[in-house]
Design an enzyme around this catalytic site. Structure first.
Site, mmCIF file in Angstrom:
data_model
loop_
_atom_site.group_PDB
_atom_site.id
_atom_site.type_symbol
_atom_site.label_atom_id
_atom_site.label_comp_id
_atom_site.label_asym_id
_atom_site.label_seq_id
_atom_site.Cartn_x
_atom_site.Cartn_y
_atom_site.Cartn_z
ATOM 1 N N ALA A 1 0.875 -1.175 0.000
ATOM 2 C CA ALA A 1 0.000 0.000 0.000
ATOM 3 C C ALA A 1 0.911 1.223 0.000
ATOM 4 O O ALA A 1 2.028 1.179 0.523
ATOM 5 C CB ALA A 1 -0.885 -0.024 1.238
ATOM 6 N N GLU B 1 -0.513 -9.225 -0.554
ATOM 7 C CA GLU B 1 -1.922 -9.504 -0.238
ATOM 8 C C GLU B 1 -2.793 -9.445 -1.496
ATOM 9 O O GLU B 1 -3.712 -10.246 -1.664
ATOM 10 C CB GLU B 1 -2.409 -8.501 0.822
ATOM 11 C CG GLU B 1 -1.713 -8.727 2.164
ATOM 12 C CD GLU B 1 -1.947 -7.598 3.154
ATOM 13 O OE1 GLU B 1 -1.682 -6.426 2.812
ATOM 14 O OE2 GLU B 1 -2.396 -7.873 4.272
ATOM 15 N N GLU C 1 4.970 -4.958 7.085
ATOM 16 C CA GLU C 1 4.263 -3.841 7.728
ATOM 17 C C GLU C 1 4.749 -3.565 9.141
ATOM 18 O O GLU C 1 4.713 -2.433 9.613
ATOM 19 C CB GLU C 1 2.753 -4.114 7.759
ATOM 20 C CG GLU C 1 2.063 -4.077 6.413
ATOM 21 C CD GLU C 1 2.034 -5.410 5.675
ATOM 22 O OE1 GLU C 1 2.817 -6.329 6.037
ATOM 23 O OE2 GLU C 1 1.231 -5.543 4.748
ATOM 24 N N GLY D 1 0.729 -4.938 1.028
ATOM 25 C CA GLY D 1 -0.497 -5.000 0.235
ATOM 26 C C GLY D 1 -0.285 -5.604 -1.146
ATOM 27 O O GLY D 1 -1.235 -6.106 -1.753
HETATM 28 N N1 CAA Z 1 4.660 3.216 -0.743
HETATM 29 C C1 CAA Z 1 5.071 4.360 -1.312
HETATM 30 N N2 CAA Z 1 6.215 4.463 -2.007
HETATM 31 C C2 CAA Z 1 6.990 3.374 -2.139
HETATM 32 C C3 CAA Z 1 6.629 2.145 -1.548
HETATM 33 C C4 CAA Z 1 5.394 2.088 -0.837
HETATM 34 N N3 CAA Z 1 4.929 0.937 -0.280
HETATM 35 N N4 CAA Z 1 7.593 1.233 -1.824
HETATM 36 C C5 CAA Z 1 8.520 1.876 -2.552
HETATM 37 N N5 CAA Z 1 8.168 3.170 -2.738
HETATM 38 C C6 CAA Z 1 8.906 4.208 -3.454
HETATM 39 C C7 CAA Z 1 10.111 4.692 -2.659
HETATM 40 O O1 CAA Z 1 9.706 5.657 -1.706
HETATM 41 C C8 CAA Z 1 10.976 5.269 -3.753
HETATM 42 O O2 CAA Z 1 10.485 6.545 -4.113
HETATM 43 P P1 CAA Z 1 11.521 7.777 -4.335
HETATM 44 O O3 CAA Z 1 12.377 7.319 -5.516
HETATM 45 O O4 CAA Z 1 10.606 8.902 -4.671
HETATM 46 O O5 CAA Z 1 12.298 7.901 -3.097
HETATM 47 C C9 CAA Z 1 10.702 4.330 -4.940
HETATM 48 O O6 CAA Z 1 9.468 3.667 -4.634
HETATM 49 C C10 CAA Z 1 11.784 3.275 -5.093
HETATM 50 O O7 CAA Z 1 11.943 2.609 -3.847
HETATM 51 P P2 CAA Z 1 13.364 2.400 -3.132
HETATM 52 O O8 CAA Z 1 14.299 3.511 -3.474
HETATM 53 O O9 CAA Z 1 13.100 2.161 -1.678
HETATM 54 O O10 CAA Z 1 13.832 1.071 -3.869
HETATM 55 P P3 CAA Z 1 14.808 -0.070 -3.317
HETATM 56 O O11 CAA Z 1 15.060 -0.971 -4.470
HETATM 57 O O12 CAA Z 1 15.965 0.523 -2.607
HETATM 58 O O13 CAA Z 1 13.942 -0.854 -2.195
HETATM 59 C C11 CAA Z 1 11.954 -1.957 -1.354
HETATM 60 C C12 CAA Z 1 12.820 -1.598 -2.597
HETATM 61 C C13 CAA Z 1 12.710 -2.925 -0.451
HETATM 62 C C14 CAA Z 1 10.695 -2.628 -1.888
HETATM 63 C C15 CAA Z 1 11.615 -0.669 -0.566
HETATM 64 O O14 CAA Z 1 11.104 0.292 -1.467
HETATM 65 C C16 CAA Z 1 10.572 -0.875 0.506
HETATM 66 O O15 CAA Z 1 10.903 -1.385 1.569
HETATM 67 N N6 CAA Z 1 9.328 -0.444 0.264
HETATM 68 C C17 CAA Z 1 8.252 -0.488 1.238
HETATM 69 C C18 CAA Z 1 7.714 -1.902 1.399
HETATM 70 C C19 CAA Z 1 6.642 -1.928 2.464
HETATM 71 O O16 CAA Z 1 6.857 -1.603 3.606
HETATM 72 N N7 CAA Z 1 5.421 -2.336 2.077
HETATM 73 C C20 CAA Z 1 4.289 -2.431 2.977
HETATM 74 C C21 CAA Z 1 3.461 -1.165 2.907
HETATM 75 S S1 CAA Z 1 2.197 -1.086 4.142
HETATM 76 C C22 CAA Z 1 0.924 -2.066 3.550
HETATM 77 O O17 CAA Z 1 0.997 -2.612 2.475
HETATM 78 C C23 CAA Z 1 -0.316 -2.178 4.452
HETATM 79 C C24 CAA Z 1 -1.300 -3.209 4.040
HETATM 80 O O18 CAA Z 1 -1.224 -4.357 4.436
HETATM 81 C C25 CAA Z 1 -2.445 -2.872 3.189
#
Ligand code: CAA
Length: 257
Positions: A64, A111, A131, A108
């Protein structure tokens, strides 16, 4: 403005592609509403027999959208019915939906893939429920669908440690149906989807409904449901055609009725 959800028709298969590469396909309202609208359109299209949901090579969806959610308060999440309002359209689709997952399927994203009927994974796929690192928890079915797919031990491990699971582990533990070399993922998934879509649509839907029932009922209730659906298949012209074609050693011509 970039379209965050793209659709294509390949023969009898509807392809839905999440297209927010700058955010690793993070799921916000525009994306989720776009997926729901695409599912609506493919469900209504008589020509379509199977749907494929995919992302990019780097990410199916990294979760998400964290920026979108970060300032939510409880009342906002509750009153807008966050997740339930629009995320579960895939769950209610009557035609089969295959998730073709390459790269990250996290939070998400994982999911959303699990809401589909099966997952085909590229060898680069990474699944996880991270998360907990954000001070929250899986909220789109992760704590319920993951244990049903991989068992309690692995589901606890993934949800509580936030570690990622690679494609090989995901296949071994039952989360994914097939692992495919990344460069062939879409082609092979579309091929499988075409195979499905070539069968009789009412039978495809009855099988999907019956297998899904296995997760919602006791064994005896599920068997009863299956038996009634099986009995009803004898009302289909396509059953007469399929069996006649076998006896006559020719290809069946299904009419979806
Ligand atoms: N939401 C918003 N933006 C996201 C995102 C997310 N879930 N995941 C990645 N992005 C964005 C980053 O902020 C980044 O944007 P900028 O270039 O503007 O900074 C861009 O995508 C590229 O990401 P990274 O630079 O972080 O890429 P990476 O290759 O170094 O890392 C990753 C990849 C490990 C997937 C890392 O991006 C990450 O950890 N992302 C978040 C994953 C996460 O926590 N997901 C769960 C979300 S909560 C949820 O989903 C609740 C639910 O159950 C419904």
């Amino acid at each position: 403005m970039t379209q965050v959800v793209l659709t294509e028709v390949h023969g009898k298969v509807g392809l839905i592609r999440i297209n927010r590469p700058e955010a690793l396909n993070a799921l916000n309202n525009d994306v989720v509403d776009g997926i729901a609208a695409a599912v609506d359109a493919f469900e209504a299209d008589e020509n379509i027999g199977c749907i494929v949901l995919t992302g990019s090579e780097k990410a199916f969806a990294a979760g998400a959208d964290i920026g979108f959610m970060k300032d939510f308060d409880y009342m906002h999440a509750y009153k807008t019915d966050f997740i339930t309002r629009n995320w579960e359209r895939i769950k209610t689709a009557r035609k089969p939906v295959i998730a073709a997952v390459s790269g990250f399927a996290l939070g998400g994203g994982c999911e959303m893939a699990m809401m589909c009927d099966m997952i085909f994974a590229a060898d680069t796929a990474k699944f996880g429920q991270p998360e907990i690192k954000l001070g929250t928890m899986p909220g789109a079915g992760g704590t319920q669908r993951l244990p049903r797919a991989v068992g309690k031990a692995k589901a606890m491990d993934l949800c509580l440690t936030a570690r990622m699971m690679d494609a090989a582990e995901a296949e071994k533990s039952g989360l994914v149906a097939r692992v495919i070399p990344a460069e062939q993922l879409l082609e092979d998934t579309l091929k499988a989807a075409q195979t499905i879509a070539g069968f009789s649509l009412p039978v495809i839907m009855m099988i999907k409904e019956s297998v899904s029932r296995a997760y919602e009922s006791s064994l005896n209730e599920g068997l009863l449901f299956e038996r009634r659906a099986f009995h009803s298949s004898f009302a289909l012209e396509d059953q007469k055609e399929g069996m006649a074609a076998f006896i006559e050693k020719r290809k069946p011509a299904f009419k979806n009725r």
